[in-house]
Design a protein around this motif. Structure first.
Motif, PDB file in Angstrom:
ATOM      1  N   MET A 145      40.702  28.319  39.906  1.00 26.76           N
ATOM      2  CA  MET A 145      40.906  29.407  40.844  1.00 26.76           C
ATOM      3  C   MET A 145      41.871  28.932  41.932  1.00 26.76           C
ATOM      4  SD  MET A 145      38.257  31.818  43.040  1.00 26.76           S
ATOM      5  CE  MET A 145      36.970  30.654  43.042  1.00 26.76           C
ATOM      6  N   ASP A 198      39.150  37.313  41.278  1.00 24.31           N
ATOM      7  CA  ASP A 198      38.285  36.156  41.524  1.00 24.31           C
ATOM      8  C   ASP A 198      38.226  35.756  42.997  1.00 24.31           C
ATOM      9  OD1 ASP A 198      40.979  35.402  41.104  1.00 24.31           O
ATOM     10  OD2 ASP A 198      40.418  33.361  40.552  1.00 24.31           O
ATOM     11  N   ALA A 258      43.446  37.876  37.831  1.00 25.73           N
ATOM     12  CA  ALA A 258      42.859  36.685  38.448  1.00 25.73           C
ATOM     13  C   ALA A 258      43.956  35.882  39.141  1.00 25.73           C
ATOM     14  CB  ALA A 258      42.168  35.829  37.391  1.00 25.73           C
TER      15      ALA A 258
END
Length: 115
Positions: free
Chosen positions: A1, A41, A76
């Motif tokens: 991430m 995310d 994302a």
């Protein structure tokens, strides 16, 4: 991430890429439309404007966008960075559902050359 800062940097780089484009690519990016990029995310949305072949006036908002932009992207954080860096093919990512692009039919037709 990735972080919010990395995503913002990727959007800044995308803006520069659009501004330096030539021919059909520059023409496709010459829209004047509201734009949102939802990063699932991180639970943030970048909102701004696609104008003069640049992404302008970008702000970061928590959660989903408060208003529906004319061009809406959802993905994302890793996918945003990979797209801008050229490591992820937009058409494949869009076709597989990793990236969502929503816009009016005319805008989609103009944007297809960017894909």
């Amino acid at each position: 991430m990735r972080t919010i800062e990395e995503c913002r940097g990727a959007l800044d780089q995308l803006s520069e890429n659009l501004a330096q484009a030539n021919g059909d690519l520059r023409s496709a990016a010459a829209l004047d439309r509201s734009l949102s990029c939802r990063i699932t995310d991180l639970d943030v949305t970048f909102v701004g404007r696609l104008a003069q072949s640049r992404i302008q006036d970008v702000t970061t908002l928590p959660g989903p966008p408060p208003e529906r932009a004319q061009i809406r992207l959802t993905m994302a954080s890793d996918d945003l960075v990979a797209l801008v860096e050229g490591r992820l093919n937009f058409a494949r990512a869009w076709g597989s559902g990793r990236v969502k692009l929503e816009a009016g039919l005319r805008d989609l037709l103009r944007l297809r050359s960017l894909l």
